[in-house]
Design a protein around this motif. Sequence first.
Motif, PDB file in Angstrom:
ATOM      1  N   ASP A   1      -2.999   4.767  -5.631  1.00 46.67           N
ATOM      2  CA  ASP A   1      -2.869   5.613  -4.666  1.00 46.67           C
ATOM      3  C   ASP A   1      -4.389   6.249  -4.093  1.00 46.67           C
ATOM      4  O   ASP A   1      -4.246   6.368  -2.923  1.00 46.67           O
ATOM      5  N   ALA A   2      -5.135   5.764  -5.034  1.00 44.40           N
ATOM      6  CA  ALA A   2      -6.417   6.120  -4.511  1.00 44.40           C
ATOM      7  C   ALA A   2      -7.012   5.238  -3.391  1.00 44.40           C
ATOM      8  O   ALA A   2      -8.130   5.523  -2.771  1.00 44.40           O
ATOM      9  N   VAL A   3      -6.143   4.097  -3.364  1.00 41.93           N
ATOM     10  CA  VAL A   3      -6.705   2.963  -2.525  1.00 41.93           C
ATOM     11  C   VAL A   3      -6.011   3.123  -1.047  1.00 41.93           C
ATOM     12  O   VAL A   3      -6.439   2.987   0.035  1.00 41.93           O
ATOM     13  N   MET A   4      -4.632   3.353  -1.264  1.00 41.74           N
ATOM     14  CA  MET A   4      -3.658   3.521  -0.039  1.00 41.74           C
ATOM     15  C   MET A   4      -4.063   4.589   0.726  1.00 41.74           C
ATOM     16  O   MET A   4      -4.366   5.560   0.307  1.00 41.74           O
ATOM     17  N   ALA A   5      -4.107   4.312   2.160  1.00 41.40           N
ATOM     18  CA  ALA A   5      -4.541   5.287   3.183  1.00 41.40           C
ATOM     19  C   ALA A   5      -3.591   6.552   3.174  1.00 41.40           C
ATOM     20  O   ALA A   5      -4.152   7.854   2.941  1.00 41.40           O
ATOM     21  N   ARG A   6      -2.208   6.432   2.785  1.00 39.93           N
ATOM     22  CA  ARG A   6      -1.481   7.460   3.061  1.00 39.93           C
ATOM     23  C   ARG A   6      -1.224   8.335   1.604  1.00 39.93           C
ATOM     24  O   ARG A   6      -0.631   9.435   1.603  1.00 39.93           O
ATOM     25  N   THR A   7      -1.823   7.868   0.624  1.00 34.52           N
ATOM     26  CA  THR A   7      -1.535   8.514  -0.749  1.00 34.52           C
ATOM     27  C   THR A   7      -2.844   8.851  -1.365  1.00 34.52           C
ATOM     28  O   THR A   7      -3.083   9.600  -2.456  1.00 34.52           O
ATOM     29  N   ARG A   8      -4.188   8.611  -0.758  1.00 37.25           N
ATOM     30  CA  ARG A   8      -5.410   8.986  -1.342  1.00 37.25           C
ATOM     31  C   ARG A   8      -5.731  10.400  -1.571  1.00 37.25           C
ATOM     32  O   ARG A   8      -6.543  10.900  -2.366  1.00 37.25           O
TER      33      ARG A   8
ATOM     34  N   HIS B   1       0.132  -3.391   4.713  1.00 33.38           N
ATOM     35  CA  HIS B   1      -1.278  -3.768   4.354  1.00 33.38           C
ATOM     36  C   HIS B   1      -1.800  -3.014   3.550  1.00 33.38           C
ATOM     37  O   HIS B   1      -2.666  -3.434   2.485  1.00 33.38           O
ATOM     38  N   ASP B   2      -1.114  -1.685   3.097  1.00 37.53           N
ATOM     39  CA  ASP B   2      -1.568  -0.849   2.072  1.00 37.53           C
ATOM     40  C   ASP B   2      -1.124  -1.484   0.958  1.00 37.53           C
ATOM     41  O   ASP B   2      -1.747  -1.341  -0.119  1.00 37.53           O
ATOM     42  N   TYR B   3       0.255  -2.087   0.789  1.00 38.58           N
ATOM     43  CA  TYR B   3       0.651  -2.643  -0.474  1.00 38.58           C
ATOM     44  C   TYR B   3      -0.177  -3.947  -0.712  1.00 38.58           C
ATOM     45  O   TYR B   3      -0.316  -4.241  -2.077  1.00 38.58           O
ATOM     46  N   ALA B   4      -0.499  -4.528   0.458  1.00 40.07           N
ATOM     47  CA  ALA B   4      -1.257  -5.842   0.138  1.00 40.07           C
ATOM     48  C   ALA B   4      -2.615  -5.550  -0.537  1.00 40.07           C
ATOM     49  O   ALA B   4      -3.202  -6.171  -1.325  1.00 40.07           O
ATOM     50  N   ALA B   5      -3.063  -4.505  -0.024  1.00 43.45           N
ATOM     51  CA  ALA B   5      -4.526  -4.059  -0.603  1.00 43.45           C
ATOM     52  C   ALA B   5      -4.526  -3.841  -2.151  1.00 43.45           C
ATOM     53  O   ALA B   5      -5.518  -3.537  -2.641  1.00 43.45           O
ATOM     54  N   VAL B   6      -3.285  -3.405  -2.584  1.00 43.22           N
ATOM     55  CA  VAL B   6      -3.278  -2.941  -3.992  1.00 43.22           C
ATOM     56  C   VAL B   6      -2.550  -3.760  -4.804  1.00 43.22           C
ATOM     57  O   VAL B   6      -2.152  -3.659  -5.894  1.00 43.22           O
ATOM     58  N   ASP B   7      -2.200  -5.095  -4.255  1.00 45.86           N
ATOM     59  CA  ASP B   7      -1.621  -6.078  -4.960  1.00 45.86           C
ATOM     60  C   ASP B   7      -0.255  -5.762  -5.424  1.00 45.86           C
ATOM     61  O   ASP B   7       0.587  -6.176  -6.687  1.00 45.86           O
ATOM     62  N   ILE B   8       0.484  -5.018  -4.774  1.00 44.92           N
ATOM     63  CA  ILE B   8       2.011  -4.759  -5.170  1.00 44.92           C
ATOM     64  C   ILE B   8       3.105  -5.555  -4.305  1.00 44.92           C
ATOM     65  O   ILE B   8       2.757  -5.558  -3.066  1.00 44.92           O
ATOM     66  N   PRO B   9       3.718  -6.233  -5.037  1.00 44.47           N
ATOM     67  CA  PRO B   9       4.411  -7.422  -4.364  1.00 44.47           C
ATOM     68  C   PRO B   9       5.654  -6.885  -3.569  1.00 44.47           C
ATOM     69  O   PRO B   9       6.714  -7.367  -3.871  1.00 44.47           O
ATOM     70  N   MET B  10       5.439  -6.142  -2.611  1.00 44.25           N
ATOM     71  CA  MET B  10       6.756  -5.819  -1.739  1.00 44.25           C
ATOM     72  C   MET B  10       7.145  -6.992  -1.048  1.00 44.25           C
ATOM     73  O   MET B  10       6.423  -7.852  -0.508  1.00 44.25           O
ATOM     74  N   LEU B  11       8.373  -7.213  -0.636  1.00 39.78           N
ATOM     75  CA  LEU B  11       8.850  -8.154   0.131  1.00 39.78           C
ATOM     76  C   LEU B  11       8.272  -8.480   1.259  1.00 39.78           C
ATOM     77  O   LEU B  11       7.808  -9.666   1.621  1.00 39.78           O
ATOM     78  N   PRO B  12       7.641  -7.614   2.346  1.00 41.75           N
ATOM     79  CA  PRO B  12       6.780  -7.941   3.261  1.00 41.75           C
ATOM     80  C   PRO B  12       5.595  -8.663   3.197  1.00 41.75           C
ATOM     81  O   PRO B  12       4.698  -9.223   4.019  1.00 41.75           O
ATOM     82  N   VAL B  13       5.105  -8.205   1.896  1.00 41.13           N
ATOM     83  CA  VAL B  13       3.659  -8.854   1.597  1.00 41.13           C
ATOM     84  C   VAL B  13       3.702 -10.158   1.088  1.00 41.13           C
ATOM     85  O   VAL B  13       3.058 -11.160   1.580  1.00 41.13           O
ATOM     86  N   THR B  14       4.853 -10.405   0.109  1.00 41.35           N
ATOM     87  CA  THR B  14       4.961 -11.785  -0.331  1.00 41.35           C
ATOM     88  C   THR B  14       5.622 -12.712   0.373  1.00 41.35           C
ATOM     89  O   THR B  14       5.573 -13.977   0.202  1.00 41.35           O
TER      90      THR B  14
END
Length: 291
Positions: free
Chosen positions: A67-74, A188-201
């Motif tokens: 959350d500290a990294v993602m723009a919408r949750t920081r 892009h937020d999920y990719a920045a924190v290495d969360i393997p959401m489908l559009p990222v992987t």
Amino acid sequence: MAFSVGRYFELCKPRVVYLIVFTAVVGMFLAGPGWPPLNALIAGTLGIALAASSAAAINHLLDQRIDAVMARTRDRPLPSGQLGIHQVLWFALTLCVISMTLLFVWVNSLTAVLTFISLIGYAIIYTLWLKRATPQNIVIGGAAGAAPPVLGWTAVTGSIAPGALILFLIIYAWTPPHFWALAIHRRHDYAAVDIPMLPVTHGVKFTRWHILFYTILLIIVTILPYLTGMSGLLYLSGVSVLNIGFLWYVLRMMRGKDDSLPMQTFGYSIIYLMLLFVFLLVDHYLHFIIY
């Protein structure tokens, strides 16, 4: 003090909890022909709401690093430093204890147990493991989010019936296209924190095809209340219009020419689910008025 109250309230993810409580309450009304027992309606609703809020607070606790990294949750209470870890932990545990007490004492043990399993499923299994383990996280973990109408049903009847399972299937099929639309927008937020959401992987195009597949599955599942005699023509007419709308958004998104369409689809999916449950409720009572 008022500011702190607002921060604690934010931990509960109120917009998510409102939808959870709404589907649970509709489940209560659909469980029988008359008005739900007062203890189930009041204590059940409050208990389910507090359990969902507890799960949301635990989610904040476990996701504070990303959350500290993602723009919408920081700016959330934990990463922004406005609340501490121990404050959030005790808040979540307090809500959990109160909710379980309400459900065990004033509702029934089945609802309490299923609610607790749903809490653990979302707050621990999904947030701590599935979310970080597989791009199919939302499909596997969607069972916890699909539980509220079942909890409402069991609060009234003390048992799980086929109608409750149909409501479960509707939300379960709705969850992937609903969430993946948001995930495309936030990839892009999920990719920045290495969360393997489908559009990222697997990419956006692959995700769009999955959204289309699950939307078609959702359309099929939403016809079940009519096919099983649970609902009548009013529901069928209403959900058919809603399904056409959902498919229209998804097909437009498949073309990939408008970056705003994923969030438009996400927004429509929320309205879709709320109106679907409204149609279920109105049709249910209209049936008993007529017959």
